[in-house]
Design an enzyme around this catalytic site. Sequence first.
Site, PDB file in Angstrom:
ATOM      1  N   ASN A   1       0.832  -1.211   0.000  1.00 48.03           N
ATOM      2  CA  ASN A   1       0.000   0.000   0.000  1.00 48.03           C
ATOM      3  C   ASN A   1       0.862   1.255   0.000  1.00 48.03           C
ATOM      4  O   ASN A   1       0.593   2.218  -0.726  1.00 48.03           O
ATOM      5  CB  ASN A   1      -0.902   0.015   1.237  1.00 48.03           C
TER       6      ASN A   1
ATOM      7  N   ARG B   1     -11.296  -4.503 -14.075  1.00 48.63           N
ATOM      8  CA  ARG B   1     -10.183  -5.393 -13.735  1.00 48.63           C
ATOM      9  C   ARG B   1     -10.701  -6.819 -13.852  1.00 48.63           C
ATOM     10  O   ARG B   1     -11.607  -7.207 -13.116  1.00 48.63           O
ATOM     11  CB  ARG B   1      -9.677  -5.153 -12.313  1.00 48.63           C
TER      12      ARG B   1
ATOM     13  N   ARG C   1      -5.862   1.542 -13.126  1.00 45.69           N
ATOM     14  CA  ARG C   1      -4.469   1.719 -12.691  1.00 45.69           C
ATOM     15  C   ARG C   1      -3.790   0.393 -12.378  1.00 45.69           C
ATOM     16  O   ARG C   1      -4.295  -0.428 -11.634  1.00 45.69           O
ATOM     17  CB  ARG C   1      -4.450   2.631 -11.465  1.00 45.69           C
TER      18      ARG C   1
ATOM     19  N   HIS D   1     -16.109   2.972 -14.644  1.00 40.81           N
ATOM     20  CA  HIS D   1     -15.896   2.223 -13.411  1.00 40.81           C
ATOM     21  C   HIS D   1     -17.122   1.396 -13.032  1.00 40.81           C
ATOM     22  O   HIS D   1     -17.061   0.560 -12.134  1.00 40.81           O
ATOM     23  CB  HIS D   1     -15.553   3.214 -12.289  1.00 40.81           C
TER      24      HIS D   1
ATOM     25  N   TYR E   1     -12.484  -9.723  -1.312  1.00 39.65           N
ATOM     26  CA  TYR E   1     -13.214  -8.462  -1.194  1.00 39.65           C
ATOM     27  C   TYR E   1     -14.678  -8.757  -0.917  1.00 39.65           C
ATOM     28  O   TYR E   1     -15.274  -9.615  -1.567  1.00 39.65           O
ATOM     29  CB  TYR E   1     -13.136  -7.656  -2.492  1.00 39.65           C
TER      30      TYR E   1
ATOM     31  N   ARG F   1     -14.118   2.442   4.982  1.00 43.76           N
ATOM     32  CA  ARG F   1     -12.953   1.603   5.254  1.00 43.76           C
ATOM     33  C   ARG F   1     -11.649   2.388   5.219  1.00 43.76           C
ATOM     34  O   ARG F   1     -10.793   2.224   6.069  1.00 43.76           O
ATOM     35  CB  ARG F   1     -12.878   0.468   4.230  1.00 43.76           C
TER      36      ARG F   1
ATOM     37  N   HIS G   1     -15.480  -3.789   0.582  1.00 41.75           N
ATOM     38  CA  HIS G   1     -15.383  -3.087  -0.696  1.00 41.75           C
ATOM     39  C   HIS G   1     -16.736  -2.626  -1.242  1.00 41.75           C
ATOM     40  O   HIS G   1     -16.786  -1.776  -2.132  1.00 41.75           O
ATOM     41  CB  HIS G   1     -14.697  -4.004  -1.716  1.00 41.75           C
TER      42      HIS G   1
END
EC number: 2.7.4.1
Length: 744
Positions: free
Chosen positions: A86, A407, A437, A467, A500, A596, A624
């Site tokens: 991270n 993704r 990304r 997205h 997730y 979160r 998530h």
Amino acid sequence: MTEHSEQPHSDNPALAPATTETIAQAVADIRSHHDQPVIDPVAPRERYFNRELSWLAFNERVLDEACNTAHPLLERLRFLSISGANLDEFFMVRVAGLRGQQLNAVEHLSADGLTPAQQLGAIGESADGLMRRQQVVWRTIRHELAAQDFHVLSNDKIDAESSRWLEVYFREQVLPVLTPQALDPAHPFPFIPNKGFSLIFDLKRISDGEPIRELLMIPTTLPRFVRLPGDIARYVSIENLIRRFTALLFPGYELLGDGAFRVIRDSDIEIEEEAEDLVRYYNTAIKRRRRGRVIRLRMEGGMPEVLEKHVCEAAGQGAIVSEATGFLGVADLDQLTDENRPDLKWPPYTPRFPERIREHDGDCFAAIRDKDIVVHHPYESFEVVIAFLKQAAQDPDVVAIKQTLYRAGKQSAIIRALIDAAEAGKSVTAVVELKARFDEEQNIMWASQLERAGVQVVYGFTNWKTHAKISMVVRRENGSFRTYCHFGTGNYHPVTAKIYTDISFFTADPRVARDAGQVFNYITGYVEPHDLELVTISPHGLREKLAAMIDAEIDHVRAGRPGTIWAKMNSLVDPAIIEKLYRASAAGVQIDLIVRGICCLRPGVPGLSENIRVKSVVGRFLEHSRIFCFGDGEQMPNPKAKVFISSADWMPRNLDRRVEYMLPIENPTVHEQILGQVMVANLIDTEQSWLLKPDGSYDRVSDAGGKPFNLHRYFMTNPSLSGRGAALKKSEGVPRLKLRRGGA
């Protein structure tokens, strides 16, 4: 995380211009819709937490899980490595953007009123403290692992027999791929790639005393740790292995000094507005990403001063230099968690396959046609989503499939299903987001494979990310067409779906189908949606819809009814939404937020936010899902509450610069599951939760002598309402949750 321009990154929220004006405009907008005054935005630092420091606070919570003795040892080690990964990404993107602003004398203030230089100063202090703590945690875990016969050996702890085995391994498996490079006027310091890990040596030739300096970039093809043979886990780091056999690497030389270092480079990709061919642009930009400006130089403690100076000069001005007091590259510790030691890991968990689908003999379409269904990942298997698309690919009555891909992962069954459908002669459209990304390269590869199979591949908007996670399957039934839709809060990614927590919602509601069709036409043909029936999208209406829902709760309070808002998301950054929530709090609306990660809202401040509570959940699974709930004049949970699932966090980028969706949940069973199960469980969790305080610090929630409650354990051991189907009626049912502040 890039082509590196001398301009600030336009897609980076931290670099949004004139946030003070944005705040003022947000308050002005509120005033234009309400006759009551609101608090003036006179002190940004008293109204907002800094976005970057809030993220670092989140990573502190991740690191704290590495200290949680309730977790198995290797899971604690995994949390430690996650905190390192991270932090790497944070420097590659966020710090890189701020550094770019600073170098170009861009003085735009953050929402809390800080200049880029002030933010970088605060980040440096906080990040240094976090990195020091990582080393303390690593030493503790390493010691505890040793007590469990799991060893990471220093060179002085390697016995003679192991040393002989390591020498053979080094000669055969390591030495052939190492390429030392002399550093002298004829051989300048070479380029070190992003996250490159290297050793530098000062040597003296034994024959004549001639000094030489050598650089050794450690290839990424080599493992960071080498496991010694035997039943007991014993590992040696690659840098210690190389140092142990330096004489084999540099025969005829005496070692005078050495040191290890690691670089982090600017790795964000900035989109040029006039980019004519996104695929070609991204192929070039990905290559340039690897050559971005050095943002962070991390050097091993104890490196000789002359070597340290040489490395710093090579990194160039502007690099943030720090010294590691222990292990360099904390993210690499994840390799150790692959060891086959089930006693040091969480018990394996097998997701349930929804009984609703089984009751229809595995026919996803029949189950969805019968009633809306929600699948709660990872407690319920992602295989349902794959089965939905596989069935669509094989069904001769399916005529068209439309799918967004943000993704999809490296081994994607989703991609395979779309290819199979196209090869079966169906009309298949895939919206592939090239701006995901760190997945850009993977997505370009998938796009190429899809196109070769006959899939119509669309890359969406140049400046906005797509997205939203949506699937549409159009099927011929009884002489007409019926459309089945899937809306997800997460990605179509089989790996992250195991860790997730996300919502997958399936429906055959014709209103949703019509809306989804408009959303796809907007992405593929730039045809703006009109008269959407249920779905709300950004950047056209989602911000306004959220504001209207908050306003409605304020109106309920004014009319003497309860006003309640529950919302769950990953990040809360948007100043205008925060101001709306402040205003709702001042009006008496009770607001519970489960955020979160980043939270820029300051809760519990008298006169500003005393009716707002914020908690963060960090545990075995990564929370998530995005869920927004509004009481509609009654205390929550209640059957009338307005419940929405969404792909969007409450951030400027999600509301203004991305294509996102928000969808209301109307089916009573699904409504009860999301509101009464998922949201209540998050609110009453006492074992994995942190409360955000007005000063920006987080306190771990305590059960205070009450009955402890772990939301992840609850969902692992109890079936969902929607997915259970008729079997639920034959069983004792699912334990109902009751909302009581501080426990279940």
